[in-house]
Design an enzyme around this catalytic site. Structure first.
Site, short mmCIF file in Angstrom:
data_model
loop_
_atom_site.label_atom_id
_atom_site.label_comp_id
_atom_site.label_asym_id
_atom_site.label_seq_id
_atom_site.Cartn_x
_atom_site.Cartn_y
_atom_site.Cartn_z
N LYS A 1 9.08 -2.94 13.90
CA LYS A 1 9.56 -2.36 12.64
C LYS A 1 10.34 -1.07 12.89
CE LYS A 1 5.81 -4.04 9.66
NZ LYS A 1 4.71 -3.61 8.76
N GLU B 1 -3.79 -11.40 14.61
CA GLU B 1 -3.53 -9.99 14.35
C GLU B 1 -4.80 -9.17 14.59
OE1 GLU B 1 -0.49 -8.55 11.38
OE2 GLU B 1 -2.32 -7.90 10.35
N GLY C 1 -5.30 -5.37 5.51
CA GLY C 1 -4.41 -6.30 4.80
C GLY C 1 -4.83 -7.75 4.91
N ARG C 2 -5.22 -8.20 6.11
CA ARG C 2 -5.56 -9.61 6.28
C ARG C 2 -6.94 -9.94 5.74
NH1 ARG C 2 -4.99 -6.64 10.57
NH2 ARG C 2 -6.61 -6.36 12.15
N GLU D 1 10.44 -5.25 3.82
CA GLU D 1 10.72 -6.55 3.19
C GLU D 1 10.38 -6.52 1.70
OE1 GLU D 1 9.30 -7.40 7.47
OE2 GLU D 1 8.81 -6.03 5.81
N HIS E 1 0.78 -37.48 13.57
CA HIS E 1 2.07 -38.08 13.92
C HIS E 1 3.05 -37.06 14.49
CE1 HIS E 1 1.20 -42.01 12.05
NE2 HIS E 1 0.42 -41.29 11.27
N LYS F 1 0.82 -1.20 0.00
CA LYS F 1 0.00 0.00 0.00
C LYS F 1 0.86 1.26 0.00
CE LYS F 1 -3.79 0.08 2.41
NZ LYS F 1 -4.77 0.14 3.53
#
Length: 523
Positions: free
Chosen positions: A487, A346, A260-261, A206, A377, A200
């Site tokens: 951040k 979040e 975002g999510r 990153e 397992h 955005k």
């Protein structure tokens, strides 16, 4: 929450049923009251520790806090994300009518329709081979550069709908770890690769670091003019994308009213129509809308996300079970637990309520999981005989046309069903090491077949479960300030690593770690 009179009724009644076994709740009407069908998805809540009376008490509680009004405020565009002064309208992205919704005096439905037309033209241009790279070759690989909601949702959907995939290879680059970008570049032919930068602000550390590294590779090999042929973006910062070298017509918007999510339905999920075609993407949206309409219009006693949420609240706030696990018994949904971790933790991992006060109750369940039968397992030992009770969510697919080995699918599903039964009924054995107490709760979601439509409904279901929990906990499920402090400090420490200026205000541990890095790289 604890101060609400309606909550006191719930907690008082809980004392009457808390020692009951799940099997005690089963009567002639149990399945009628606790199982539901919607859009070819079967929801079975029967193996959980609740009954009709506590459901009625939760409905009473919901009415006391004007639950339905809050839900309607989200759908109509009120700025319920009050800490950021934003509307919450991911549901508008999958609305199936042109009924206007206004945000700041702008009809966003018009914006959505216009943007979808652009995305359809763009994706079809790439899929058809009309889009050419710098050497005149068509695109074979599309790489989504983004992190968090710009990767987890789209990646999960694209993998789940592999039966609907076209010829394009879709990749996701998120981690700033140089090993990931090195491994990716080894697989790609730069002449036939298209990178989509999803950010955005066009400044996510990153994402931009990865994008600039690849940009430099292209410039060194093909020159600056290659950037326009091999990069597109989803961002609000068109000026920054143009400086990067991306043509304005290849930049798609991100709206403040989509978190975002919750953004896989938006241009941030552009890798989805790129992978499965725009017609299938529309079916994904339609499936989500079916769940939206159910959530918005169905009475609470039969409202599927509402019932799922109250079960979770019973475990989190009454039994004080702090975690829950999600086990998809289909490889198609292997990335679902990762997606749900961000969606749920979040959204609701917060200790400040909507009045700005610190809560005195638990919020934000810890969410984790893995694909079945692998999970059996690894951690099912703890689920069956551990000292911690962990509610389990099983998700399975009834029909699987893609497999040539149907007998294996039967084995897979028999394991899922058996595990849910075993957790509930246990197994009495004189040997204490082989004794299973049972009474461990689980929910089973059984999808007829994973299609764009059913997957859309499933994802929307989890979104509304998350929102409902946030309403009961009286917290804002749509901001995420908790990710920002790290951040901010990372940028400060990076500056210190790259210079001789070490802030002596750091604690001893942090100073030592910074010194070790400086020594490693001879800074």
């Amino acid at each position: 929450m604890k101060n609400q009179p309606a909550w006191h009724k719930i907690s008082n009644y809980f004392q009457e049923i808390k020692d009951k076994k799940i099997t005690d709740f089963f009567n002639d009407n149990r399945l009628d009251e606790t199982t539901f069908n919607l859009n070819n998805i079967y929801f079975d809540f029967s193996k959980n520790k609740f009954d009709d009376k506590i459901l009625k008490l939760f409905v009473e509680y919901a009415k006391s806090i004007n639950f339905q009004d809050i839900v309607n405020e989200m759908f109509t565009g009120k700025k319920i994300n009050f800490t950021e002064n934003r509307a919450v309208l991911h549901t508008a992205l999958r609305q199936q009518t042109d009924k206007p919704i206004f945000v700041d005096n702008t009809n966003i439905i018009d914006e959505i329709n216009q943007t979808n037309q652009r995305i359809q033209a763009f994706t079809e241009n790439v899929i058809s081979g009309k889009w050419k790279g710098i050497t005149g070759k068509s695109i074979t690989d599309v790489i989504n550069i983004g992190i968090g909601g710009s990767e987890l949702g789209p990646k999960m959907v694209v993998h789940a709908l592999k039966a609907y995939r076209n010829h394009l290879n879709i990749h996701y680059l998120s981690n700033i770890d140089p090993n990931q970008i090195d491994d990716l570049l080894k697989k790609l032919n730069l002449e036939t690769s298209l990178f989509i930068i999803v950010s955005k602000s066009f400044s996510t550390q990153e994402t931009l670091t990865n994008a600039k590294s690849i940009q430099q590779v292209y410039i060194e090999k093909f020159g600056k003019e290659a950037i326009a042929k091999h990069f597109a973006s989803v961002s609000t910062q068109v000026e920054k994308t143009e400086v990067f070298g991306i043509k304005k017509e290849n930049v798609f918007p991100m709206w403040d009213w989509v978190g975002g999510r919750y953004s896989l339905w938006s241009p941030a999920g552009i890798s989805i129509p790129m992978a499965i075609g725009f017609d299938n993407f529309k079916k994904l949206l339609k499936g989500a809308n079916l769940l939206d309409e159910h959530y918005k219009n169905t009475e609470l006693s039969k409202n599927i996300p509402f019932i799922s949420s109250l079960i979770s609240l019973i475990y989190n706030n009454l039994f004080e079970y702090e975690t829950e696990t999600y086990i998809p018994y289909t490889e198609k949904l292997k990335y679902l637990p990762d997606f749900l971790q961000q969606l749920m933790m979040e959204s609701n991992g917060k200790y400040i309520d909507n009045e700005g006060k610190k809560v005195n109750y638990q919020t934000g369940n810890i969410v984790w999981g893995n694909v079945g039968t692998n999970a059996q397992h690894s951690f099912f030992q703890l689920l069956h005989q551990g000292t911690k009770v962990v509610p389990v969510h099983f998700i399975g697919e009834k029909i699987n046309h893609s497999t040539k080995f149907p007998e294996q699918h039967s084995i897979l599903l028999s394991n899922m069903i058996a595990q849910s039964e075993a957790l509930m009924i246990g197994d009495k054995n004189e040997n204490p090491y082989k004794n299973f107490e049972g009474n461990r709760p689980s929910t089973t979601i059984f999808i007829d077949e994973i299609t764009p439509a059913t997957l859309g409904s499933l994802i929307a279901y989890y979104e509304h479960v998350t929102f409902t929990q946030g309403i009961f906990w009286n917290i804002n499920s749509f901001d995420q300030f908790g990710v920002e402090l790290g951040k901010k400090l990372a940028n400060k420490i990076l500056s210190e690593i790259n210079t001789n200026n070490l802030d002596t205000k750091h604690d001893a541990s942090t100073q030592k770690l910074i010194a070790l890095i400086k020594k490693q790289y001879n800074f």
